[in-house]
Design a protein around this motif. Structure first.
Motif, mmCIF file in Angstrom:
data_model
loop_
_atom_site.group_PDB
_atom_site.id
_atom_site.type_symbol
_atom_site.label_atom_id
_atom_site.label_comp_id
_atom_site.label_asym_id
_atom_site.label_seq_id
_atom_site.Cartn_x
_atom_site.Cartn_y
_atom_site.Cartn_z
ATOM 1 N N SER A 155 92.258 15.010 22.324
ATOM 2 C CA SER A 155 92.940 16.209 21.850
ATOM 3 C C SER A 155 93.385 16.063 20.400
ATOM 4 C CB SER A 155 94.145 16.513 22.732
ATOM 5 O OG SER A 155 93.734 16.805 24.037
ATOM 6 N N GLN A 156 93.823 14.863 20.032
ATOM 7 C CA GLN A 156 94.351 14.655 18.688
ATOM 8 C C GLN A 156 93.256 14.417 17.655
ATOM 9 O OE1 GLN A 156 97.234 11.536 18.404
ATOM 10 N NE2 GLN A 156 97.670 11.934 16.255
ATOM 11 N N ALA A 172 90.373 6.314 20.622
ATOM 12 C CA ALA A 172 89.711 7.556 20.217
ATOM 13 C C ALA A 172 88.192 7.387 20.170
ATOM 14 C CB ALA A 172 90.241 8.007 18.863
ATOM 15 N N GLU A 173 87.725 6.246 19.659
ATOM 16 C CA GLU A 173 86.276 5.994 19.600
ATOM 17 C C GLU A 173 85.686 5.889 21.004
ATOM 18 O OE1 GLU A 173 85.946 2.450 17.306
ATOM 19 O OE2 GLU A 173 86.445 3.432 15.420
ATOM 20 N N LYS A 174 86.372 5.162 21.878
ATOM 21 C CA LYS A 174 85.896 5.019 23.251
ATOM 22 C C LYS A 174 85.886 6.359 23.972
ATOM 23 C CE LYS A 174 87.569 0.296 23.704
ATOM 24 N NZ LYS A 174 88.557 -0.582 24.337
ATOM 25 N N ALA A 175 86.948 7.138 23.772
ATOM 26 C CA ALA A 175 87.043 8.438 24.432
ATOM 27 C C ALA A 175 85.971 9.393 23.928
ATOM 28 C CB ALA A 175 88.428 9.031 24.205
ATOM 29 N N TRP A 176 85.678 9.362 22.624
ATOM 30 C CA TRP A 176 84.659 10.255 22.081
ATOM 31 C C TRP A 176 83.272 9.902 22.620
ATOM 32 C CZ3 TRP A 176 84.805 14.828 19.937
ATOM 33 C CH2 TRP A 176 83.638 15.348 19.394
ATOM 34 N N LEU A 177 82.951 8.624 22.676
ATOM 35 C CA LEU A 177 81.651 8.216 23.217
ATOM 36 C C LEU A 177 81.542 8.568 24.706
ATOM 37 C CD1 LEU A 177 81.096 4.818 21.405
ATOM 38 C CD2 LEU A 177 80.007 7.010 20.917
ATOM 39 N N ASN A 180 82.971 22.978 28.820
ATOM 40 C CA ASN A 180 82.755 21.831 29.699
ATOM 41 C C ASN A 180 84.024 21.383 30.422
ATOM 42 O OD1 ASN A 180 79.920 21.356 29.070
ATOM 43 N ND2 ASN A 180 80.668 20.837 27.033
ATOM 44 N N TYR A 181 85.171 21.606 29.812
ATOM 45 C CA TYR A 181 86.448 21.214 30.408
ATOM 46 C C TYR A 181 87.426 22.394 30.326
ATOM 47 C CZ TYR A 181 84.598 16.519 30.397
ATOM 48 O OH TYR A 181 83.823 15.419 30.640
ATOM 49 N N PRO A 182 87.244 23.402 31.183
ATOM 50 C CA PRO A 182 88.073 24.610 31.076
ATOM 51 C C PRO A 182 89.557 24.373 31.366
ATOM 52 C CG PRO A 182 86.720 24.695 33.055
ATOM 53 C CD PRO A 182 86.277 23.493 32.259
ATOM 54 N N TYR A 183 89.897 23.356 32.110
ATOM 55 C CA TYR A 183 91.296 23.070 32.426
ATOM 56 C C TYR A 183 91.863 21.943 31.570
ATOM 57 C CZ TYR A 183 90.092 25.977 36.357
ATOM 58 O OH TYR A 183 89.658 27.011 37.132
ATOM 59 N N GLY A 184 91.127 21.497 30.593
ATOM 60 C CA GLY A 184 91.590 20.453 29.692
ATOM 61 C C GLY A 184 91.065 19.088 30.093
ATOM 62 N N PHE A 185 91.162 18.146 29.168
ATOM 63 C CA PHE A 185 90.663 16.795 29.402
ATOM 64 C C PHE A 185 91.524 16.046 30.408
ATOM 65 C CE2 PHE A 185 89.428 17.674 24.905
ATOM 66 C CZ PHE A 185 88.082 17.811 25.142
ATOM 67 N N GLY A 240 89.832 14.604 35.397
ATOM 68 C CA GLY A 240 89.579 13.418 36.195
ATOM 69 C C GLY A 240 88.578 12.481 35.553
ATOM 70 N N ASP A 241 87.984 12.891 34.434
ATOM 71 C CA ASP A 241 87.021 12.040 33.726
ATOM 72 C C ASP A 241 87.690 11.075 32.756
ATOM 73 O OD1 ASP A 241 84.957 13.287 35.030
ATOM 74 O OD2 ASP A 241 84.400 14.578 33.356
ATOM 75 N N PHE A 242 88.870 11.418 32.283
ATOM 76 C CA PHE A 242 89.518 10.642 31.229
ATOM 77 C C PHE A 242 90.908 10.196 31.669
ATOM 78 C CE2 PHE A 242 86.781 13.835 29.260
ATOM 79 C CZ PHE A 242 85.912 13.016 28.563
ATOM 80 N N SER A 243 91.313 9.029 31.146
ATOM 81 C CA SER A 243 92.676 8.560 31.391
ATOM 82 C C SER A 243 93.642 9.374 30.522
ATOM 83 C CB SER A 243 92.788 7.076 31.062
ATOM 84 O OG SER A 243 92.617 6.877 29.675
ATOM 85 N N ILE A 244 94.921 9.148 30.708
ATOM 86 C CA ILE A 244 95.917 9.889 29.938
ATOM 87 C C ILE A 244 95.782 9.576 28.450
ATOM 88 C CG2 ILE A 244 98.399 10.160 29.528
ATOM 89 C CD1 ILE A 244 98.771 9.616 32.559
ATOM 90 N N SER A 245 95.621 8.307 28.123
ATOM 91 C CA SER A 245 95.511 7.942 26.708
ATOM 92 C C SER A 245 94.204 8.466 26.096
ATOM 93 C CB SER A 245 95.603 6.433 26.538
ATOM 94 O OG SER A 245 94.569 5.783 27.242
ATOM 95 N N GLU A 246 93.127 8.470 26.873
ATOM 96 C CA GLU A 246 91.867 9.009 26.365
ATOM 97 C C GLU A 246 91.952 10.510 26.128
ATOM 98 O OE1 GLU A 246 88.620 5.928 28.362
ATOM 99 O OE2 GLU A 246 89.237 7.728 29.455
ATOM 100 N N SER A 247 92.588 11.233 27.044
ATOM 101 C CA SER A 247 92.704 12.682 26.862
ATOM 102 C C SER A 247 93.595 13.021 25.670
ATOM 103 C CB SER A 247 93.214 13.348 28.137
ATOM 104 O OG SER A 247 94.507 12.921 28.454
#
Length: 123
Positions: A39-40, A77-82, A19-24, A28-35
């Motif tokens: 990842s972590q 992390a919870e917000k990013a996962w949802l 779904n994200y071949p170039y990474g989170f 463009g869907d996620f902010s830096i902190s969300e990505s």
């Protein structure tokens, strides 16, 4: 197969090449902190959601509670996962033009042959 531990899952980098071949971070869907949070903590949250790992800490229980909708997401992390789950599980859009060729109909009038055309040319 090695037993999954919380420590091994937190140190493993989560990625989704389908779904994200170039990474989170480049999607463009996620902010830096969300990505970074995806990842972590993505492997840990995925293992908790799939039931491969039992929740041992309050943080793990908080992840599960927010995944099941028992409480609103509190951490990044919870917000990013949802947000990630919402993005990958959204319905696929079809083309507005359709996928099949349309025909003009079964009428003989709708079919034009080359011999029926008359072209006048001026010299």
């Amino acid at each position: 197969m090695a037993k999954l531990t919380r420590e091994s899952l937190v140190t493993r980098v989560f990625s989704d090449p389908k779904n994200y071949p170039y990474g989170f971070s480049r999607s463009g869907d996620f902010s830096i902190s969300e990505s970074k949070a995806l990842s972590q903590y993505g492997c840990l949250i995925a293992a908790l959601a799939d039931g491969q790992l039992e929740p041992t800490t309050e943080e793990d229980k908080s992840y599960l509670a927010s995944l099941h909708g028992e409480k609103p997401p509190g951490t990044v992390a919870e917000k990013a996962w949802l947000k990630y789950q919402k993005r990958i599980n959204r319905p696929k859009m079809g083309s507005i033009y359709g996928s099949h060729r349309t025909s003009l109909g079964d009428d003989e009038d709708s079919v034009v042959e080359d011999s029926d055309l008359e072209i006048e040319m001026d010299d």
